[in-house]
Design a protein around this motif. Structure first.
Motif, PDB file in Angstrom:
ATOM      1  N   ASP A 105     -15.202  -0.087  28.606  1.00 40.11           N
ATOM      2  CA  ASP A 105     -16.037   0.429  27.516  1.00 40.11           C
ATOM      3  C   ASP A 105     -15.223   0.655  26.248  1.00 40.11           C
ATOM      4  OD1 ASP A 105     -18.210   0.353  29.164  1.00 40.11           O
ATOM      5  OD2 ASP A 105     -18.366   2.521  29.445  1.00 40.11           O
ATOM      6  N   PHE A 106     -13.964   1.069  26.421  1.00 37.84           N
ATOM      7  CA  PHE A 106     -13.083   1.261  25.267  1.00 37.84           C
ATOM      8  C   PHE A 106     -12.820  -0.070  24.564  1.00 37.84           C
ATOM      9  CE2 PHE A 106      -8.928   1.295  23.254  1.00 37.84           C
ATOM     10  CZ  PHE A 106      -8.944   2.471  22.530  1.00 37.84           C
ATOM     11  N   PHE A 107     -12.497  -1.094  25.365  1.00 40.88           N
ATOM     12  CA  PHE A 107     -12.269  -2.429  24.795  1.00 40.88           C
ATOM     13  C   PHE A 107     -13.498  -2.888  24.011  1.00 40.88           C
ATOM     14  CE2 PHE A 107      -8.736  -2.611  27.651  1.00 40.88           C
ATOM     15  CZ  PHE A 107      -7.919  -3.644  27.237  1.00 40.88           C
ATOM     16  N   PRO A 115     -19.966  -5.313  19.563  1.00 41.85           N
ATOM     17  CA  PRO A 115     -21.251  -4.637  19.345  1.00 41.85           C
ATOM     18  C   PRO A 115     -21.723  -4.695  17.889  1.00 41.85           C
ATOM     19  CG  PRO A 115     -19.813  -3.282  20.699  1.00 41.85           C
ATOM     20  CD  PRO A 115     -18.972  -4.396  20.156  1.00 41.85           C
ATOM     21  N   PHE A 116     -20.795  -5.033  16.986  1.00 42.19           N
ATOM     22  CA  PHE A 116     -21.111  -5.051  15.559  1.00 42.19           C
ATOM     23  C   PHE A 116     -21.106  -6.462  14.984  1.00 42.19           C
ATOM     24  CE2 PHE A 116     -18.590  -1.382  16.895  1.00 42.19           C
ATOM     25  CZ  PHE A 116     -19.567  -0.387  16.782  1.00 42.19           C
ATOM     26  N   GLY A 117     -21.074  -7.468  15.869  1.00 44.41           N
ATOM     27  CA  GLY A 117     -21.132  -8.858  15.426  1.00 44.41           C
ATOM     28  C   GLY A 117     -19.834  -9.376  14.852  1.00 44.41           C
ATOM     29  N   LEU A 118     -18.712  -8.748  15.216  1.00 46.90           N
ATOM     30  CA  LEU A 118     -17.413  -9.154  14.691  1.00 46.90           C
ATOM     31  C   LEU A 118     -16.515  -9.661  15.816  1.00 46.90           C
ATOM     32  CD1 LEU A 118     -16.728  -6.116  12.327  1.00 46.90           C
ATOM     33  CD2 LEU A 118     -17.549  -8.376  11.682  1.00 46.90           C
ATOM     34  N   SER A 200      -9.319  -7.916  35.661  1.00 42.85           N
ATOM     35  CA  SER A 200      -9.389  -6.808  36.606  1.00 42.85           C
ATOM     36  C   SER A 200      -9.008  -5.479  35.980  1.00 42.85           C
ATOM     37  CB  SER A 200      -8.459  -7.088  37.795  1.00 42.85           C
ATOM     38  OG  SER A 200      -8.461  -6.003  38.695  1.00 42.85           O
ATOM     39  N   TRP A 201      -9.788  -4.462  36.321  1.00 44.63           N
ATOM     40  CA  TRP A 201      -9.451  -3.066  36.051  1.00 44.63           C
ATOM     41  C   TRP A 201      -9.290  -2.310  37.364  1.00 44.63           C
ATOM     42  CZ3 TRP A 201     -11.834  -5.878  32.325  1.00 44.63           C
ATOM     43  CH2 TRP A 201     -11.475  -5.654  30.991  1.00 44.63           C
TER      44      TRP A 201
END
Length: 259
Positions: A105-107, A115-118, A200-201
């Motif tokens: 989620d941080f990445f 999420p902002f189209g960048l 992998s996490w």
């Protein structure tokens, strides 16, 4: 102006905007690289307007360190600069970002720009090339810290990533998942083929199986091949079948081509 630290809005910004206008019209620059910014959204809009005047591309590349610390007021860069995002083309959120310990989620929200189209790129200690690819990120030359991204770029070119459809693990429509929720898969889809990035996490080395929606992928499973191309300092060449367990080292992953 670069030698002066000033605050908020003042007439220096008029000088700065006019300088951008002159460079665009007289030198023909195609954009600018910003290493943090001290001006507001209105000034950014003015800069974008002069950079894109008369059909110029007006690319704006924003770099920042992670400002979630005592000195910078515990404010992450994505939150700090969000008002500028509609006028920016790509992000390079680099120093002090921990690409090894931070979770998906941080990445996604604080580094990638997706999420902002960048688009985004990595920096600190060479980033994590396996996790980065899940978000379409590599690090950047020549600040690669020993993790040369050109080997991954070669895979992009040989696969033909330009024009592909990126479907991230966060999407319900992603046609490939793994049987381990700590190992995530993103698909770059083209007609009759796909590039699958898995990372992998998990807390240890694991074996995973791919759960593939062949219909969504647009590939006949009876004729499909799954191949990992050799990528120096990233992965060895290897072939898999859809039924195989794929070994995934802690903190790493694979780039797989299905066709």
């Amino acid at each position: 102006m670069l030698a002066i630290v000033n605050s908020g809005m003042n007439r220096w910004h008029n000088y700065y905007v006019e300088g951008m206008n002159w460079l665009t019209q007289n030198v023909g620059i195609d954009g600018i690289y910003l290493d943090d910014v001290a001006f507001d959204r209105i000034t950014m809009k003015r800069i974008k307007r002069v950079l894109t005047k008369d059909g110029h591309p007006g690319i704006i590349d924003l770099h920042s360190a992670n400002q979630y610390n005592k000195s910078d007021g515990f404010n992450n860069s994505a939150n700090l600069y969000m008002e500028h995002f509609p006028y920016i083309n790509k992000l390079w959120f680099g120093e002090y970002f921990d690409y090894q310990k931070n979770q998906p989620d941080f990445f996604l929200t604080e580094v990638s720009g997706i999420p902002f189209g960048l688009m985004g790129e990595m920096l600190q200690d060479g980033g994590n090339p396996w996790r980065g690819m899940v978000y379409g990120m590599t690090n950047r030359l020549p600040w690669s810290d020993g993790a040369d991204p050109r080997n991954i770029w070669k895979v992009w070119d040989s696969f033909g990533i330009k024009g592909s459809e990126m479907i991230g693990y966060w999407s319900e429509n992603c046609p490939v998942k793994t049987n381990n929720d700590k190992v995530l898969a993103t698909v770059y889809k083209k007609n009759g083929t796909a590039l699958i990035s898995i990372a992998s996490w998990a807390d240890a080395d694991v074996n995973v199986k791919l759960n593939i929606d062949w219909k969504k992928l647009g590939i006949n499973p009876a004729k499909a091949t799954i191949m990992a191309p050799e990528v120096t300092n990233f992965q060895p060449a290897k072939s898999f079948t859809a039924k195989d367990e794929i070994p995934v080292s802690k903190g790493k992953g694979w780039l797989l081509i299905v066709k």
